[in-house]
Design an enzyme around this catalytic site. Sequence first.
Site, short mmCIF file in Angstrom:
data_model
loop_
_atom_site.label_atom_id
_atom_site.label_comp_id
_atom_site.label_asym_id
_atom_site.label_seq_id
_atom_site.Cartn_x
_atom_site.Cartn_y
_atom_site.Cartn_z
CE LYS A 16 26.83 6.68 24.51
NZ LYS A 16 26.75 7.89 25.33
CG HIS A 41 30.23 7.72 20.75
ND1 HIS A 41 29.66 6.53 20.36
CD2 HIS A 41 29.23 8.43 21.34
CE1 HIS A 41 28.37 6.54 20.69
NE2 HIS A 41 28.09 7.68 21.28
#
Length: 429
Positions: A16, A41
Site C-alpha cells: 500500500k 508502509h
Amino acid sequence: MPNLGLIGIQWGDEGKGKIVDLLSEYSDVVVRFQGGANAGHTIVADGRKIILHLIPSGILREGKYCVIGNGVVFDPEIFIKEISELKELGYLQDDSRLLVSGAAHLIMPYHKKLDILRETKSKEKIGTTGRGIGPAYEDKMGRSGIRVIDLFNEEVFREKVKRNLELKNFIIREYYGEEGFNLDEILEVYGSYRAVLKKYVNDTVTFLLNCISEGKSVLFEGAQGTNLDIDHGTYPYVTSSNTVAGNIMSGSGVPPSAIHRIVGVCKAYTTRVGEGPFPTELKDETGDTMRERGAEYGATTGRPRRCGWFDAVAAKRAIQINGISNLCLTKLDVLDEFEEIKICTKYRLGDKLYEVPPIDTYTYEKCLPVYEKVKGWKVNTKGIREYGELPEEARSYIERLEKILGVKISIISTGPDRESTIVRDRFFE
Ligand code: GDP
Ligand code: IMO
Ligand code: MG
C-alpha cells in the site's frame, strides 16, 4: 484526481505504501483513517527506503497535505520519532501540511505493556505487533480512552490518566504480577510531547470537508488488510479496527458521497504475519523462496512473513466488501523463478467446497486450497514498465486473475521503487 480509498485486500503488507506514494502525485491530501503504528508502509524513493508507521505515505511529496484522522490510535512517541527522521532526510520542511485529529485516541504506555503481556502470558496468542493497538481501541469503545485533545487540558489529562491507572495498574500488578506505572512519570513524558504536537493538532473533519468542497482530491490510505478487519477478518486473529472501505467515513468524518472510487492492493501471491488461518500457506521450499525473493520480513516487527499462493477466495470476498473497482497487483517480479504458479479458486473441507471464506475461524483453519495451475514465465520482470514487455505467461497470469476476480488490474508493480510500475489504466486522473 477523484477522491480514492486505497485498501489492502489480503492480510496486510500488500504494498500500500508504494501505491499511495505513487498516486499521491495526483492528489492534494492523503489521509490515514484507522489503525496506528502497527502499520509499516514502505516507500522506495529518491534512492532511499523509508518505512512509515503513522504518518501517511503522501508525506514525501512536496506540497501535499497529510492527515491522521480521528479513527487512528495515535502514538505520540512514534509520531515524533517519525517526524524527526523525515526532517533529517530533508522531507517535511513545511509543518503546516501535516495534521493530526484532536479526536484521535492516544496510545498510552500501559496499552503497549498490556498488549505485550497478553501476548507473552496467555495461551491464546494473536501475534500482534505489540504497539498497544487492541488495548487502546478497547478503551475507546469502553469510553475510558484519552484523546489527543485531552493532552492540552492539563487538569483533564491528569484526571483521565489517574483514573485509567487505577484499573490498569491493578491488572498489571495483580493479574500479571508485573510492575505498574507511575502517574507523575506518565504526566511528565506526555507533558513533554505537548509543545511538539501543538502545531499539528487540528479539527481534521472541518479541514477535510473544506478540502472536498473546494474540489481538492483526497486519497484515503488504508492500513492492514481486509482479512485483518475486526468484523470481516479471521476473528480473533485480526487487528482491532475496521480496515475496510466502509470505515473511511467514520475514521475521517467525510460522507460516503465524497468517495468516488475504491482501489484494492494485493500481492501476486499471499503473505500473513501473526497467527490465524491461511489456507494457501506454503511451509516448504517454495514458501521460503517467496520469502527470500520478496524480502518478506515485517516492516514493523521484522518477523518472517508466512508466504503462500494467491488466495482468490479471500480476495474475491474482499473485493465485494470494499466495492473495489480497480486493483493494483504488486510484487509480480517475486514470482519470476517459478516453473508453475497456483491460484486458489476454492477451499475444500472433506466433501464440502467453499466459494467464500467460512465465518467460523476454526473451520477456516482446516480448509484446504483447491488450485488452478498456470505456467510460470522464468524470465526477469523486475523493473518492467510496459505491459507489452511482460512475458506472455505473466500476462496470462494477470488476465486469469482479472477473470477470476472480476476486476480490472490497472496497476502492476515490478519492483519496490516508484519507477518499477506498469500503469494499464489511468483511473486516478
Ligand atoms: P504495506 O504495509 O502494504 O505498505 O506493505 P509493506 O511496505 O509492509 O510491504 C511491502 C514490501 O514490498 C516493501 O518492502 C516494499 O518495498 C516491497 N515492494 C512493493 N512493491 C514491490 C514490487 O513490485 N516488487 C518487489 N520486489 N517489492 C515490492
Ligand atoms: P500494514 O498496514 C500486516 C497483524 C499482526 C497480528 C494482527 C493484530 O503494514 O499492512 P495488532 O498489532 O494490529 O493488534 O496485531 O494484525 N497486523 C499486520 N499485519 N500488516 C500490517 O499493517 C499489520 N498490522 C497488524 O501481525 O497478526
Ligand atoms: Mg506493512
